[in-house]
Design an enzyme around this catalytic site. Structure first.
Site, PDB file in Angstrom:
ATOM      1  N   GLY A  81      38.299  38.348  28.393  1.00  0.00           N
ATOM      2  CA  GLY A  81      37.321  39.375  28.101  1.00  0.00           C
ATOM      3  C   GLY A  81      37.767  40.658  28.771  1.00  0.00           C
ATOM      4  N   GLN A 127      36.865  48.924  32.354  1.00  0.00           N
ATOM      5  CA  GLN A 127      38.059  48.363  32.999  1.00  0.00           C
ATOM      6  C   GLN A 127      39.342  49.052  32.546  1.00  0.00           C
ATOM      7  OE1 GLN A 127      36.911  44.057  32.009  1.00  0.00           O
ATOM      8  NE2 GLN A 127      37.972  43.885  33.963  1.00  0.00           N
ATOM      9  N   HIS A 151      29.917  44.533  33.569  1.00  0.00           N
ATOM     10  CA  HIS A 151      30.867  45.645  33.711  1.00  0.00           C
ATOM     11  C   HIS A 151      30.288  46.949  33.162  1.00  0.00           C
ATOM     12  CE1 HIS A 151      34.461  43.880  35.369  1.00  0.00           C
ATOM     13  NE2 HIS A 151      34.531  42.935  34.461  1.00  0.00           N
ATOM     14  N   HIS A 154      29.236  38.345  31.994  1.00  0.00           N
ATOM     15  CA  HIS A 154      30.264  38.981  32.823  1.00  0.00           C
ATOM     16  C   HIS A 154      30.628  40.361  32.264  1.00  0.00           C
ATOM     17  CE1 HIS A 154      34.124  38.672  35.296  1.00  0.00           C
ATOM     18  NE2 HIS A 154      34.360  39.699  34.488  1.00  0.00           N
ATOM     19  N   GLU A 155      30.845  40.422  30.941  1.00  0.00           N
ATOM     20  CA  GLU A 155      31.254  41.697  30.336  1.00  0.00           C
ATOM     21  C   GLU A 155      30.113  42.706  30.351  1.00  0.00           C
ATOM     22  OE1 GLU A 155      34.313  42.072  30.092  1.00  0.00           O
ATOM     23  OE2 GLU A 155      34.800  39.950  30.208  1.00  0.00           O
ATOM     24  N   CYS A 181      38.492  37.918  37.001  1.00  0.00           N
ATOM     25  CA  CYS A 181      38.332  39.256  36.423  1.00  0.00           C
ATOM     26  C   CYS A 181      39.641  40.024  36.574  1.00  0.00           C
ATOM     27  CB  CYS A 181      37.210  39.985  37.151  1.00  0.00           C
ATOM     28  SG  CYS A 181      36.844  41.611  36.478  1.00  0.00           S
ATOM     29  N   LEU A 182      40.044  40.714  35.512  1.00  0.00           N
ATOM     30  CA  LEU A 182      41.291  41.486  35.586  1.00  0.00           C
ATOM     31  C   LEU A 182      41.173  42.650  36.574  1.00  0.00           C
ATOM     32  CD1 LEU A 182      42.392  41.573  31.833  1.00  0.00           C
ATOM     33  CD2 LEU A 182      43.221  40.071  33.661  1.00  0.00           C
TER      34      LEU A 182
HETATM   35 ZN   LIG Z   1      35.709  41.269  34.569  1.00  0.00          ZN
END
Ligand SMILES: [Zn+2]
Length: 178
Positions: free
Chosen positions: A49, A54, A147, A143-144, A101-102
């Site tokens: 995701g 991000q 963000h 999660h997304e 998470c990236l």
């Molecule tokens: Zn993330």
């Protein structure tokens, strides 16, 4: 298409709430290209995701795709583009599960999330999406969406003792298949 630079925690963009995508701008080549680039960036870094903040873009936009090979998921999630997503709980059940998470590279931690939710959003063509999601898909949606409000999964952890590096996660947490 281009691989975009991923912002990590510490960069203010990760902590800044995003604004909704306007209908006219969603149809623009610039936005459509951004979506393609986000998908390409997610694949490049083996993410499941990616949210626009991000990649340094303050828009309520995220992409999700979970391969069946991910040990955390019950089923593969096909490529899903979420524009202006909103979710509401379906029931009160929460489940604890592993997230990474990236923007928080190389770490995994256990996060409580709603087990089931109703998702309302637009797809990349501007068509409404209205569906229920459960399990790992529901987790990734939460999660997304976090963000888009400037939150990361670390904020949601109830016990930081589960936090571990990805290498150790695979070594000690994932059960080796017999
Ligand atoms: Zn993330």
């Amino acid at each position: 298409m281009s691989i975009l630079k991923v912002a990590r925690i510490g960069h203010p963009v990760v902590r800044t709430p995003s604004r909704p995508v306007e209908r006219e701008e969603l149809a623009s080549p610039r936005l459509q290209r951004l979506i393609d680039d986000m998908v390409e960036t997610m694949y490049e870094y083996d993410g499941i995701g990616l949210a626009a903040p991000q990649v340094h873009v303050g828009l309520r936009l995220a992409v999700i795709e979970v391969p069946a090979s991910d040990e955390r998921t019950e089923a593969a999630v096909p490529l899903t583009v979420l524009v202006n997503p909103v979710f509401t709980p379906v029931g009160e059940e929460t489940v604890l599960g592993w997230e990474g998470c990236l923007s928080v590279p190389d770490l995994r931690g256990q996060v409580p999330r709603l087990a089931r939710l109703r998702l309302q959003a637009l797809d990349r063509t501007g068509s409404p999406v209205d569906m229920e999601a459960t399990g790992f898909f529901a987790r990734v949606i939460q999660h997304e969406c976090d963000h888009l409000d400037g939150n990361v999964y670390l904020d949601r952890m109830k016990d930081l003792r589960s936090l571990c590096f990805l290498h150790e996660f695979h070594r000690f947490v994932v059960q080796p298949e017999e």
